[in-house]
Design a protein around this motif. Structure first.
Motif, PDB file in Angstrom:
ATOM      1  N   ILE A 143       0.846  -1.212   0.000  1.00  0.00           N
ATOM      2  CA  ILE A 143       0.000   0.000   0.000  1.00  0.00           C
ATOM      3  C   ILE A 143       0.869   1.246   0.000  1.00  0.00           C
ATOM      4  CG2 ILE A 143      -1.612   1.346   1.391  1.00  0.00           C
ATOM      5  CD1 ILE A 143      -2.821  -1.335   2.313  1.00  0.00           C
ATOM      6  N   TRP A 144       1.879   1.278   0.867  1.00  0.00           N
ATOM      7  CA  TRP A 144       2.728   2.459   0.950  1.00  0.00           C
ATOM      8  C   TRP A 144       3.630   2.609  -0.276  1.00  0.00           C
ATOM      9  CZ3 TRP A 144       2.500   6.724   3.611  1.00  0.00           C
ATOM     10  CH2 TRP A 144       1.700   6.744   4.749  1.00  0.00           C
ATOM     11  N   LYS A 145       3.958   1.519  -0.901  1.00  0.00           N
ATOM     12  CA  LYS A 145       4.718   1.607  -2.146  1.00  0.00           C
ATOM     13  C   LYS A 145       3.909   2.333  -3.209  1.00  0.00           C
ATOM     14  CE  LYS A 145       7.828  -1.261  -4.910  1.00  0.00           C
ATOM     15  NZ  LYS A 145       8.328  -2.649  -5.138  1.00  0.00           N
ATOM     16  N   TRP A 146       2.601   2.108  -3.210  1.00  0.00           N
ATOM     17  CA  TRP A 146       1.725   2.832  -4.148  1.00  0.00           C
ATOM     18  C   TRP A 146       1.511   4.270  -3.685  1.00  0.00           C
ATOM     19  CZ3 TRP A 146      -3.361   4.458  -2.805  1.00  0.00           C
ATOM     20  CH2 TRP A 146      -4.036   5.085  -3.845  1.00  0.00           C
ATOM     21  N   VAL A 147       1.297   4.469  -2.374  1.00  0.00           N
ATOM     22  CA  VAL A 147       1.060   5.819  -1.853  1.00  0.00           C
ATOM     23  C   VAL A 147       2.251   6.726  -2.128  1.00  0.00           C
ATOM     24  CG1 VAL A 147       0.769   7.161   0.274  1.00  0.00           C
ATOM     25  CG2 VAL A 147      -0.573   5.077  -0.087  1.00  0.00           C
ATOM     26  N   LEU A 148       3.469   6.191  -2.072  1.00  0.00           N
ATOM     27  CA  LEU A 148       4.694   6.979  -2.261  1.00  0.00           C
ATOM     28  C   LEU A 148       5.186   6.970  -3.705  1.00  0.00           C
ATOM     29  CD1 LEU A 148       6.617   5.839   0.952  1.00  0.00           C
ATOM     30  CD2 LEU A 148       5.472   8.034   0.578  1.00  0.00           C
ATOM     31  N   SER A 149       4.384   6.464  -4.620  1.00  0.00           N
ATOM     32  CA  SER A 149       4.772   6.476  -6.037  1.00  0.00           C
ATOM     33  C   SER A 149       4.950   7.914  -6.514  1.00  0.00           C
ATOM     34  CB  SER A 149       3.697   5.783  -6.877  1.00  0.00           C
ATOM     35  OG  SER A 149       3.961   5.957  -8.257  1.00  0.00           O
ATOM     36  N   PRO A 150       6.049   8.221  -7.206  1.00  0.00           N
ATOM     37  CA  PRO A 150       6.276   9.609  -7.641  1.00  0.00           C
ATOM     38  C   PRO A 150       5.256  10.099  -8.659  1.00  0.00           C
ATOM     39  CG  PRO A 150       7.918   8.132  -8.586  1.00  0.00           C
ATOM     40  CD  PRO A 150       7.153   7.337  -7.584  1.00  0.00           C
ATOM     41  N   GLU A 151       4.627   9.206  -9.402  1.00  0.00           N
ATOM     42  CA  GLU A 151       3.690   9.619 -10.449  1.00  0.00           C
ATOM     43  C   GLU A 151       2.233   9.457 -10.036  1.00  0.00           C
ATOM     44  OE1 GLU A 151       4.623   7.474 -13.956  1.00  0.00           O
ATOM     45  OE2 GLU A 151       6.649   8.282 -14.138  1.00  0.00           O
ATOM     46  N   TYR A 152       1.912   8.325  -9.410  1.00  0.00           N
ATOM     47  CA  TYR A 152       0.517   8.029  -9.109  1.00  0.00           C
ATOM     48  C   TYR A 152       0.216   8.042  -7.615  1.00  0.00           C
ATOM     49  CZ  TYR A 152       1.342   6.142 -13.777  1.00  0.00           C
ATOM     50  OH  TYR A 152       1.726   5.993 -15.089  1.00  0.00           O
ATOM     51  N   GLY A 153       1.188   8.341  -6.810  1.00  0.00           N
ATOM     52  CA  GLY A 153       1.011   8.278  -5.365  1.00  0.00           C
ATOM     53  C   GLY A 153       0.114   9.367  -4.810  1.00  0.00           C
ATOM     54  N   VAL A 154      -0.585   9.045  -3.738  1.00  0.00           N
ATOM     55  CA  VAL A 154      -1.510   9.987  -3.116  1.00  0.00           C
ATOM     56  C   VAL A 154      -0.767  11.193  -2.545  1.00  0.00           C
ATOM     57  CG1 VAL A 154      -3.192  10.279  -1.248  1.00  0.00           C
ATOM     58  CG2 VAL A 154      -3.149   8.157  -2.566  1.00  0.00           C
ATOM     59  N   ILE A 155       0.372  10.958  -1.909  1.00  0.00           N
ATOM     60  CA  ILE A 155       1.093  12.056  -1.269  1.00  0.00           C
ATOM     61  C   ILE A 155       1.563  13.088  -2.285  1.00  0.00           C
ATOM     62  CG2 ILE A 155       3.189  12.652   0.018  1.00  0.00           C
ATOM     63  CD1 ILE A 155       2.875  10.144   1.630  1.00  0.00           C
ATOM     64  N   ASN A 156       2.172  12.655  -3.366  1.00  0.00           N
ATOM     65  CA  ASN A 156       2.642  13.605  -4.372  1.00  0.00           C
ATOM     66  C   ASN A 156       1.494  14.313  -5.069  1.00  0.00           C
ATOM     67  OD1 ASN A 156       5.238  12.951  -3.741  1.00  0.00           O
ATOM     68  ND2 ASN A 156       5.824  12.223  -5.763  1.00  0.00           N
ATOM     69  N   ASN A 157       0.373  13.620  -5.238  1.00  0.00           N
ATOM     70  CA  ASN A 157      -0.798  14.281  -5.832  1.00  0.00           C
ATOM     71  C   ASN A 157      -1.349  15.352  -4.899  1.00  0.00           C
ATOM     72  OD1 ASN A 157      -0.823  12.850  -8.243  1.00  0.00           O
ATOM     73  ND2 ASN A 157      -2.047  11.183  -7.401  1.00  0.00           N
ATOM     74  N   LEU A 158      -1.349  15.084  -3.591  1.00  0.00           N
ATOM     75  CA  LEU A 158      -1.787  16.098  -2.636  1.00  0.00           C
ATOM     76  C   LEU A 158      -0.833  17.281  -2.612  1.00  0.00           C
ATOM     77  CD1 LEU A 158      -2.950  13.872   0.371  1.00  0.00           C
ATOM     78  CD2 LEU A 158      -4.398  15.180  -1.196  1.00  0.00           C
ATOM     79  N   LEU A 159       0.465  16.996  -2.666  1.00  0.00           N
ATOM     80  CA  LEU A 159       1.439  18.092  -2.718  1.00  0.00           C
ATOM     81  C   LEU A 159       1.285  18.911  -3.993  1.00  0.00           C
ATOM     82  CD1 LEU A 159       4.648  16.261  -1.400  1.00  0.00           C
ATOM     83  CD2 LEU A 159       3.259  17.935  -0.177  1.00  0.00           C
ATOM     84  N   GLY A 160       0.928  18.244  -5.087  1.00  0.00           N
ATOM     85  CA  GLY A 160       0.732  18.943  -6.354  1.00  0.00           C
ATOM     86  C   GLY A 160      -0.408  19.940  -6.308  1.00  0.00           C
ATOM     87  N   LEU A 161      -1.419  19.683  -5.464  1.00  0.00           N
ATOM     88  CA  LEU A 161      -2.535  20.622  -5.335  1.00  0.00           C
ATOM     89  C   LEU A 161      -2.075  21.965  -4.794  1.00  0.00           C
ATOM     90  CD1 LEU A 161      -5.286  18.243  -3.879  1.00  0.00           C
ATOM     91  CD2 LEU A 161      -5.035  19.031  -6.245  1.00  0.00           C
ATOM     92  N   PHE A 162      -0.963  21.957  -4.040  1.00  0.00           N
ATOM     93  CA  PHE A 162      -0.416  23.198  -3.479  1.00  0.00           C
ATOM     94  C   PHE A 162       0.777  23.716  -4.285  1.00  0.00           C
ATOM     95  CE2 PHE A 162      -2.394  20.825  -0.028  1.00  0.00           C
ATOM     96  CZ  PHE A 162      -3.217  21.787   0.547  1.00  0.00           C
ATOM     97  N   GLY A 163       0.955  23.160  -5.469  1.00  0.00           N
ATOM     98  CA  GLY A 163       2.051  23.601  -6.322  1.00  0.00           C
ATOM     99  C   GLY A 163       3.409  23.096  -5.900  1.00  0.00           C
ATOM    100  N   ILE A 164       3.448  22.055  -5.079  1.00  0.00           N
ATOM    101  CA  ILE A 164       4.713  21.496  -4.604  1.00  0.00           C
ATOM    102  C   ILE A 164       4.993  20.210  -5.369  1.00  0.00           C
ATOM    103  CG2 ILE A 164       5.986  20.597  -2.625  1.00  0.00           C
ATOM    104  CD1 ILE A 164       4.125  22.256  -0.836  1.00  0.00           C
TER     105      ILE A 164
END
Length: 315
Positions: A143-164
């Motif tokens: 699960i965390w391997k998917w969450v931390l995916s640089p392209e499809y991961g939830v964390i990076n997508n959330l950071l992208g919402l703030f322009g990060i």
């Protein structure tokens, strides 16, 4: 004289109590001897050999012949201590400990405080916080391997919402261990949170009532009452979590195979597994195991030595 006579009368009762307890203690002692002490002693002998783990282990049947065929003395230990890999592995393990321990303690304490508060639905929160503990590391790591995916991961997508722009996480030497720490804290904070919750519930509420009468605020109560009386539980949590930190293995193997990018997630137990069951250098892996045991023994002894300086066992 009366005290001596009373002591003499109590001695036979104590000896009888011990004799009565032996049949109940014997199964646990035999299990400890067979499954803990015997493997440790075996590893000690194997650690001074170059046994590959594939040929028959004749240590018990023919110890003299086994040692004559495979004995290399302290060569394995010298090979470990004079290799740059060992210090990289030790550095990675200490990096994990430094990142994991404070985060785990703070979040576990937060969980304990939330669960100890008189809020509706606390029972539901207890279940939710404990679900990661019940989840297997295989499922959790995937699960965390998917969450931390640089392209499809939830964390990076959330950071992208703030322009990060999020990092590559598990593909980056700088961030791979951080990703492992995040997953580990997620899994362990419910377990240690319940331990701290039991410590909080064991504090006598009369202390807080007296402090309120004296005009002490919540912050003052926390530092003057809660933390001092919680130190025995904190001490236990520190010892258990430190030992678990040095035994870091499943999340590393699943999330960052082969030691991660540039060896950034090579840790002690991962190296023991690799040398023992992939490279078939069982003697070298056994030496690594005993070095890990020595490190944990020293760290635990230090903690036990200095506990009296900060642990308060007064009720």
């Amino acid at each position: 004289m009366g005290g001596i006579a009373a002591g003499a009368r109590l001695a036979p009762k104590r000896s009888r109590g011990l004799k009565d307890a032996i049949p109940f203690l014997l199964p646990s002692f035999v299990g400890f001897l067979v499954f803990t002490i015997l493997p440790m002693v075996t590893l000690l002998f194997v650690s001074v050999t170059d046994w590959d783990g594939l040929r028959e282990l004749t240590l018990f049947a023919d110890p003299a012949g086994f040692m004559q065929e495979f004995f290399v003395g302290l060569a394995n230990y010298r090979g470990i201590f004079f290799s740059s890999e060992f210090y990289q592995v030790l550095g990675n393990t200490l990096k994990y400990v430094v990142l994991y321990m404070p985060a785990m303690l703070i979040l576990s304490m937060g969980v304990a405080l939330v669960l100890s508060s008189k809020i509706r639905g606390t029972g539901v929160f207890r279940v939710l916080y404990y679900i990661p503990v019940l989840t297997s590391w295989v499922a959790g790591s995937l699960i965390w391997k998917w969450v931390l995916s640089p392209e499809y991961g939830v964390i990076n997508n959330l950071l992208g919402l703030f322009g990060i722009r999020g990092p590559s996480w598990l593909q980056s030497p700088q961030w791979a261990m951080v990703g492992i720490v995040i997953a580990s804290v997620w899994k362990d904070m419910g377990y240690f949170g319940l331990m701290l919750l039991s410590g909080l519930q064991g504090i006598n509420r009369q202390y807080y009532e007296a402090a309120q009468i004296d005009g002490a605020g919540r912050l003052r109560q926390c530092f003057r009452i809660t933390l001092p009386l919680l130190t025995p539980t904190l001490f236990f949590v520190l010892i258990i979590s430190l030992i678990n930190s040095f035994q870091l293995f499943p999340q590393v193997m699943i999330m960052t195979p082969d030691g991660g990018p540039s060896g950034s997630t090579m840790v002690m137990v991962e190296r023991i597994y690799k040398y023992g069951f992939r490279y078939y250098e069982m003697g070298y892996a056994s030496a690594f195991s005993w070095i890990l045991f020595a490190i944990l023994f020293v760290l635990t002894a230090i903690q036990m030595k200095f506990q009296n300086r900060w642990v308060n066992y007064d009720d």
